[in-house]
Design an enzyme around this catalytic site. Structure first.
Site, PDB file in Angstrom:
ATOM      1  N   PRO A   2       0.815  -1.209   0.000  1.00  0.00           N
ATOM      2  CA  PRO A   2       0.000   0.000   0.000  1.00  0.00           C
ATOM      3  C   PRO A   2       0.853   1.265   0.000  1.00  0.00           C
ATOM      4  O   PRO A   2       1.917   1.323   0.599  1.00  0.00           O
ATOM      5  CB  PRO A   2      -0.802  -0.124   1.302  1.00  0.00           C
ATOM      6  CG  PRO A   2      -0.812  -1.576   1.614  1.00  0.00           C
ATOM      7  CD  PRO A   2       0.509  -2.098   1.130  1.00  0.00           C
ATOM      8  N   GLU A   3       0.335   2.283  -0.679  1.00  0.00           N
ATOM      9  CA  GLU A   3       0.976   3.600  -0.678  1.00  0.00           C
ATOM     10  C   GLU A   3       0.582   4.326   0.606  1.00  0.00           C
ATOM     11  O   GLU A   3      -0.337   3.939   1.323  1.00  0.00           O
ATOM     12  CB  GLU A   3       0.511   4.398  -1.894  1.00  0.00           C
ATOM     13  CG  GLU A   3       0.559   3.641  -3.197  1.00  0.00           C
ATOM     14  CD  GLU A   3       1.917   3.662  -3.880  1.00  0.00           C
ATOM     15  OE1 GLU A   3       2.642   4.657  -3.736  1.00  0.00           O
ATOM     16  OE2 GLU A   3       2.234   2.681  -4.567  1.00  0.00           O
ATOM     17  N   LYS A  51       4.146   4.242   6.042  1.00  0.00           N
ATOM     18  CA  LYS A  51       3.332   3.060   5.756  1.00  0.00           C
ATOM     19  C   LYS A  51       3.073   2.224   7.010  1.00  0.00           C
ATOM     20  O   LYS A  51       2.593   1.094   6.915  1.00  0.00           O
ATOM     21  CB  LYS A  51       4.024   2.211   4.686  1.00  0.00           C
ATOM     22  CG  LYS A  51       4.203   2.941   3.367  1.00  0.00           C
ATOM     23  CD  LYS A  51       4.835   2.033   2.343  1.00  0.00           C
ATOM     24  CE  LYS A  51       5.081   2.766   1.046  1.00  0.00           C
ATOM     25  NZ  LYS A  51       5.649   1.891   0.006  1.00  0.00           N
ATOM     26  N   ARG A 250      10.909  -4.392  -8.538  1.00  0.00           N
ATOM     27  CA  ARG A 250       9.502  -4.077  -8.764  1.00  0.00           C
ATOM     28  C   ARG A 250       9.312  -3.662 -10.214  1.00  0.00           C
ATOM     29  O   ARG A 250      10.266  -3.249 -10.870  1.00  0.00           O
ATOM     30  CB  ARG A 250       9.065  -2.950  -7.824  1.00  0.00           C
ATOM     31  CG  ARG A 250       9.174  -3.332  -6.358  1.00  0.00           C
ATOM     32  CD  ARG A 250       8.846  -2.188  -5.459  1.00  0.00           C
ATOM     33  NE  ARG A 250       9.111  -2.522  -4.067  1.00  0.00           N
ATOM     34  CZ  ARG A 250       8.932  -1.693  -3.066  1.00  0.00           C
ATOM     35  NH1 ARG A 250       8.513  -0.462  -3.278  1.00  0.00           N
ATOM     36  NH2 ARG A 250       9.190  -2.069  -1.822  1.00  0.00           N
TER      37      ARG A 250
END
Length: 279
Positions: A2-3, A51, A250
């Site tokens: 998640p951002e 985060k 990524r």
């Protein structure tokens, strides 16, 4: 993963459900804290830090959790059936008379003294959505290693906290540089950091990580997850390859026409040896 804006919303939901309430259930289903019982303690607040999620509980305790790739918190109404995932994936349960927050697949569940929160989050850089946000300090940290690829540097939470891979790719597009461009070659690191803060702040209470200004599904990002599709600005085909180093690689997405800088050679949708690409 998640951002920061997604974690901000998760904290807001948990805070609305738990803050000011006395826990009727407080279970941590992880080996390190399996015997901990938080029932009877009042939840003071739930705050995001980059985060990370910090649930502060009376008695000087903080429950530190992190969602990473697969974790999530779900809030259920009293008596509502838990439907987030199989029960064996539950890692934390915080229940009050108003509802129950269930943490599924949480890879980080840590009970700390509140005075020791720095052990969990003290390494983080300025929080893009936090009260400590400091644009100048974030820029200073980014530029401390000018040879580092910009996407990798943006994802390093020690530089600035809250950016995930969606925003790292989109910020590179908006800066007209490829994800592999060295930080020291950015046209303006200050402008990039300001744009990062602007985007996360605009999206902190809405889903979708909108970077284009268009909230329609499929139109929310410029290049992220759009490999093989035409660039919305120039019509060139958006390319994809890996960025970062194993095991932290990524997917990267970029427009070979709109973005200058180094990029891997791409053939048949696959990345090859590093090369140079510009416009």
């Amino acid at each position: 993963m998640p951002e920061g804006d997604s974690v901000f919303r998760a904290a807001a939901r948990l805070h609305a459900a738990l803050a000011g309430q006395v826990l009727t259930t407080g279970e941590l289903r992880v080996p390190a804290h399996a015997t901990a019982d938080l029932a009877g303690r009042r939840v003071l607040e739930v705050v995001p830090r980059g985060k990370h999620l910090l649930t502060r509980i009376e008695g000087g305790l903080t429950l530190h959790t992190h969602l990473r790739m697969d974790g999530r918190w779900v809030v259920f109404r009293p008596g509502e059936r838990w439907t987030g995932a199989p029960l064996h994936q539950v890692r934390a349960v915080l229940g009050t008379e108003r509802g129950t927050a269930v943490g599924y697949r949480l890879p980080v569940v840590e009970l700390l003294r509140t005075t020791d929160e720095h052990r969990a989050v003290g390494h983080l850089g300025p929080d893009l959505l936090g009260p400590d946000w400091d644009q100048g300090e974030a820029v200073r940290r980014l530029l401390a290693h000018p040879g580092r690829p910009v996407a990798e540097a943006l994802l390093d939470q020690r530089n600035l906290a809250g950016i995930g891979n969606v925003y790292a790719n989109e910020l590179c597009y908006l800066a007209a540089v490829t994800p592999w461009t060295p930080v020291g070659e950015l046209p303006s690191a200050d402008r990039l950091v300001a744009r990062a803060h602007q985007l996360l702040d605009a999206n902190r209470m809405r889903s979708g990580h909108v970077t284009t200004g268009d909230t329609r599904r499929g139109h929310q990002q410029w290049v992220y997850d759009r490999a093989g599709r035409p660039c919305a600005r120039c019509g060139a085909t958006v390319l994809t390859a890996e960025h970062g180093t194993a095991p932290q690689q990524r997917p990267a997405y970029w427009c070979p026409s709109c973005q200058r800088g180094p990029a891997p050679a791409v053939r048949s949708g696959r990345s090859g040896p590093p090369g140079r690409r510009g416009r």
